[in-house]
Write an enzyme that holds these catalytic residues in place. Structure first.
Site, PDB file in Angstrom:
ATOM      1  N   ARG A   1       7.600   1.787   6.069  1.00  0.00           N
ATOM      2  CA  ARG A   1       7.148   0.437   5.681  1.00  0.00           C
ATOM      3  C   ARG A   1       8.044  -0.632   6.315  1.00  0.00           C
ATOM      4  O   ARG A   1       8.364  -1.646   5.687  1.00  0.00           O
ATOM      5  CB  ARG A   1       7.122   0.252   4.162  1.00  0.00           C
ATOM      6  CG  ARG A   1       6.208   1.184   3.426  1.00  0.00           C
ATOM      7  CD  ARG A   1       4.727   0.957   3.762  1.00  0.00           C
ATOM      8  NE  ARG A   1       3.948   1.959   3.069  1.00  0.00           N
ATOM      9  CZ  ARG A   1       3.700   3.177   3.553  1.00  0.00           C
ATOM     10  NH1 ARG A   1       4.109   3.510   4.773  1.00  0.00           N
ATOM     11  NH2 ARG A   1       3.012   4.045   2.865  1.00  0.00           N
TER      12      ARG A   1
ATOM     13  N   SER B   1       0.503  -1.203  -3.792  1.00  0.00           N
ATOM     14  CA  SER B   1       1.823  -0.765  -4.293  1.00  0.00           C
ATOM     15  C   SER B   1       2.775  -1.947  -4.244  1.00  0.00           C
ATOM     16  O   SER B   1       2.993  -2.522  -3.178  1.00  0.00           O
ATOM     17  CB  SER B   1       2.377   0.352  -3.408  1.00  0.00           C
ATOM     18  OG  SER B   1       1.495   1.436  -3.424  1.00  0.00           O
TER      19      SER B   1
ATOM     20  N   GLU C   1       7.639  -3.831  -1.956  1.00  0.00           N
ATOM     21  CA  GLU C   1       6.950  -3.609  -0.676  1.00  0.00           C
ATOM     22  C   GLU C   1       6.211  -4.904  -0.314  1.00  0.00           C
ATOM     23  O   GLU C   1       6.029  -5.246   0.857  1.00  0.00           O
ATOM     24  CB  GLU C   1       5.944  -2.447  -0.849  1.00  0.00           C
ATOM     25  CG  GLU C   1       5.192  -2.113   0.405  1.00  0.00           C
ATOM     26  CD  GLU C   1       4.305  -0.887   0.239  1.00  0.00           C
ATOM     27  OE1 GLU C   1       4.769   0.158  -0.263  1.00  0.00           O
ATOM     28  OE2 GLU C   1       3.124  -0.985   0.626  1.00  0.00           O
TER      29      GLU C   1
HETATM   30  C1  LIG Z   1      -5.726  -2.432  -3.052  1.00  0.00           C
HETATM   31  C2  LIG Z   1      -4.656  -2.375  -1.982  1.00  0.00           C
HETATM   32  C3  LIG Z   1      -4.313  -1.158  -1.411  1.00  0.00           C
HETATM   33  C4  LIG Z   1      -3.326  -1.090  -0.419  1.00  0.00           C
HETATM   34  N1  LIG Z   1      -3.025   0.132   0.122  1.00  0.00           N
HETATM   35  C5  LIG Z   1      -2.054   0.222   1.072  1.00  0.00           C
HETATM   36  C6  LIG Z   1      -1.717   1.495   1.639  1.00  0.00           C
HETATM   37  O1  LIG Z   1      -2.301   2.523   1.305  1.00  0.00           O
HETATM   38  N2  LIG Z   1      -0.729   1.540   2.566  1.00  0.00           N
HETATM   39  C7  LIG Z   1      -0.065   0.409   2.987  1.00  0.00           C
HETATM   40  O2  LIG Z   1       0.818   0.518   3.843  1.00  0.00           O
HETATM   41  N3  LIG Z   1      -0.383  -0.805   2.476  1.00  0.00           N
HETATM   42  C8  LIG Z   1      -1.348  -0.940   1.541  1.00  0.00           C
HETATM   43  N4  LIG Z   1      -1.671  -2.158   1.001  1.00  0.00           N
HETATM   44  C9  LIG Z   1      -0.918  -3.351   1.441  1.00  0.00           C
HETATM   45  C10 LIG Z   1      -1.657  -4.201   2.516  1.00  0.00           C
HETATM   46  O3  LIG Z   1      -3.037  -3.985   2.493  1.00  0.00           O
HETATM   47  C11 LIG Z   1      -1.137  -3.927   3.923  1.00  0.00           C
HETATM   48  O4  LIG Z   1       0.249  -4.191   3.995  1.00  0.00           O
HETATM   49  C12 LIG Z   1      -1.849  -4.767   4.977  1.00  0.00           C
HETATM   50  O5  LIG Z   1      -1.492  -4.345   6.268  1.00  0.00           O
HETATM   51  C13 LIG Z   1      -1.583  -6.265   4.833  1.00  0.00           C
HETATM   52  O6  LIG Z   1      -2.476  -6.928   5.706  1.00  0.00           O
HETATM   53  P1  LIG Z   1      -2.785  -8.466   5.536  1.00  0.00           P
HETATM   54  O7  LIG Z   1      -3.537  -8.895   6.747  1.00  0.00           O
HETATM   55  O8  LIG Z   1      -3.441  -8.713   4.236  1.00  0.00           O
HETATM   56  O9  LIG Z   1      -1.314  -9.085   5.586  1.00  0.00           O
HETATM   57  P2  LIG Z   1      -0.750 -10.313   4.754  1.00  0.00           P
HETATM   58  O10 LIG Z   1      -0.629  -9.930   3.334  1.00  0.00           O
HETATM   59  O11 LIG Z   1      -1.494 -11.541   5.071  1.00  0.00           O
HETATM   60  O12 LIG Z   1       0.717 -10.420   5.384  1.00  0.00           O
HETATM   61  C14 LIG Z   1       1.657  -9.413   5.142  1.00  0.00           C
HETATM   62  C15 LIG Z   1       2.926  -9.710   5.964  1.00  0.00           C
HETATM   63  O13 LIG Z   1       2.646  -9.573   7.339  1.00  0.00           O
HETATM   64  C16 LIG Z   1       2.867 -10.823   8.039  1.00  0.00           C
HETATM   65  N5  LIG Z   1       1.790 -10.948   9.014  1.00  0.00           N
HETATM   66  C17 LIG Z   1       0.447 -10.890   8.780  1.00  0.00           C
HETATM   67  N6  LIG Z   1      -0.218 -10.993   9.948  1.00  0.00           N
HETATM   68  C18 LIG Z   1       0.713 -11.125  10.914  1.00  0.00           C
HETATM   69  C19 LIG Z   1       0.647 -11.299  12.336  1.00  0.00           C
HETATM   70  N7  LIG Z   1      -0.513 -11.330  12.996  1.00  0.00           N
HETATM   71  N8  LIG Z   1       1.823 -11.434  13.028  1.00  0.00           N
HETATM   72  C20 LIG Z   1       3.016 -11.395  12.372  1.00  0.00           C
HETATM   73  N9  LIG Z   1       3.146 -11.249  11.051  1.00  0.00           N
HETATM   74  C21 LIG Z   1       1.990 -11.112  10.320  1.00  0.00           C
HETATM   75  C22 LIG Z   1       2.856 -11.892   6.971  1.00  0.00           C
HETATM   76  O14 LIG Z   1       3.661 -12.999   7.357  1.00  0.00           O
HETATM   77  C23 LIG Z   1       3.439 -11.138   5.784  1.00  0.00           C
HETATM   78  O15 LIG Z   1       4.838 -11.094   5.880  1.00  0.00           O
HETATM   79  C24 LIG Z   1      -2.669  -2.263   0.012  1.00  0.00           C
HETATM   80  C25 LIG Z   1      -3.017  -3.499  -0.564  1.00  0.00           C
HETATM   81  C26 LIG Z   1      -4.002  -3.557  -1.548  1.00  0.00           C
HETATM   82  C27 LIG Z   1      -4.381  -4.886  -2.128  1.00  0.00           C
END
Ligand SMILES: Cc1cc2nc3c(=O)[nH]c(=O)nc-3n(C[C@H](O)[C@H](O)[C@H](O)COP(=O)(O)OP(=O)(O)OC[C@H]3O[C@@H](n4cnc5c(N)ncnc54)[C@H](O)[C@@H]3O)c2cc1C
Length: 338
Positions: free
Chosen positions: A165, A237, A333
């Site tokens: 992570r 998580s 996380e």
């Molecule tokens: C129901 C649920 C289940 C999930 N299951 C998992 C799982 O199984 N495994 C897992 O690893 N995660 C899981 N997650 C967490 C999450 O979905 C992931 O971390 C996902 O990759 C976040 O994507 P996002 O676009 O929503 O990022 P955001 O929440 O918008 O951003 C997350 C971080 O990344 C940065 N960021 C976003 N886009 C960029 C970019 N283009 N360039 C630079 N920085 C950027 C942001 O500044 C922030 O720090 C889950 C979340 C939920 C709600």
């Protein structure tokens, strides 16, 4: 480029919490992204990069600067001579839509990562992982825009410094980058990874399975574990699974019994925090508007009408309890912003 002012961040995050962004813009091209960065400089507005908002918790104070939502689109498939494929995808595409598309074409690599919310560009940031696979296993390179020069660069796998992570993007040397595109290596040759506990049980240790079957299995396992985002707010998580020394493990096992463990290296193991939380009585516990999900206590949920401060306090209670009873320091996380 349309800049909004005082935009509620709860509308852009899956936790549905947080104050407002002083400025908010959604960018769909590299030109718009560069324009947004210039806007931030001209207004002395600190920048916050957002994808689908599924891994962030904005404070009730919100963000005093500019929130840039990455909505870049575009996908390109290149086949090599052996029939394998490289797929290059813009950062704003929704991750699970891409997984569904590659799986439907019979391409192996992303299937275990089915059902993870959010965008492609965020996947390398926290090296998303599930069911025995991390996105680092299939990344070829990552294209980034450097905030200091506004130039695009390609980062190799080693430059991304992926860990559990973790990646360069979470550390000071990588904070100057915005991910704009990600290239993945996928395969037409069957490569099922179904040894992870839940998947092995689902397939009853059958190893000859199709790529669509693996995706369907992962989606059905996840549906039973994670809450419906349409009903409650969550960021999945909330804490990382702790990596602890074998000595610490022995002490925990002495108190809590046979905690499952996964080897990390010769000295350390990773343990499922959900197991410890359940043993400490957190599973299904609700305090006010916040709770630990009953099917997976690592997942903190917001039942509605709550505040970010409440969730932070709830998470702190859990952290202190685990530190006192299991002597483990747990880390979020989810990125807590503002
Ligand atoms: C129901 C649920 C289940 C999930 N299951 C998992 C799982 O199984 N495994 C897992 O690893 N995660 C899981 N997650 C967490 C999450 O979905 C992931 O971390 C996902 O990759 C976040 O994507 P996002 O676009 O929503 O990022 P955001 O929440 O918008 O951003 C997350 C971080 O990344 C940065 N960021 C976003 N886009 C960029 C970019 N283009 N360039 C630079 N920085 C950027 C942001 O500044 C922030 O720090 C889950 C979340 C939920 C709600």
């Amino acid at each position: 480029m349309k800049v909004q002012e005082h935009e509620p961040l709860s509308a852009h995050t899956t936790l549905r919490l947080g104050g407002t962004a002083r400025y908010f813009v959604s960018v769909t091209s590299i030109e718009e992204l560069r324009e947004a960065l210039t806007f931030a400089q001209e207004h002395a507005a600190p920048l916050c990069v957002l994808g689908g908002g599924s891994n962030v918790l904005f404070s009730d104070a919100g963000w005093t600067g500019l929130v840039v939502q990455i909505a870049l689109q575009g996908t390109e498939y290149i086949e090599d001579s052996k029939g394998d494929a490289r797929v290059t995808v813009a950062a704003g595409r929704m991750w699970d839509e891409l997984v569904a598309e590659t799986v439907s074409q019979g391409l192996w690599g992303m299937e275990n990562l089915s059902g993870i919310p959010g965008t492609v560009g965020a996947t390398p940031v926290q090296n998303v992982g599930a069911y025995g696979v991390e996105v680092a296993d299939i990344i070829d390179w990552v294209e980034v825009l450097d905030l200091t020069t506004h130039a695009l660069h390609i980062l190799s796998l080693s430059e991304c410094a992926f860990g559990y992570r973790d990646s360069v993007f979470k550390h000071s040397e990588g904070k100057k980058y915005i991910v704009t595109r990600v290239a993945f290596r996928l395969s037409t040759h069957p490569k099922p990874i179904v040894s992870y506990r839940d998947l092995a049980a689902f397939f009853a240790d059958r190893t000859e399975v199709g790529v669509q079957e693996v995706r369907d299995a992962v989606l059905s396992i996840r549906a039973a574990k994670f809450p419906d985002l349409a009903v409650v707010g969550t960021a999945g998580s909330f804490f990382k699974n702790p990596i602890i020394s074998k000595r610490q493990y022995d002490a925990i096992a002495h108190t809590f019994g046979a905690v499952p463990s996964y080897p990390v290296d010769a000295q350390r193991v990773k343990i499922p925090l959900a197991w410890v939380l359940e043993a400490c009585g957190w599973k299904g516990k609700r305090i006010g508007h916040m709770g630990c999900w009953d099917a997976q206590p690592l997942v903190l949920v917001h039942y509605g009408e709550g505040t970010a401060t409440e969730l932070i306090l709830f998470a702190d209670q859990i952290r202190h309890d685990v530190a006192a009873r299991a002597r483990i320091d747990i880390e979020p996380e989810v990125r807590i912003v503002g």
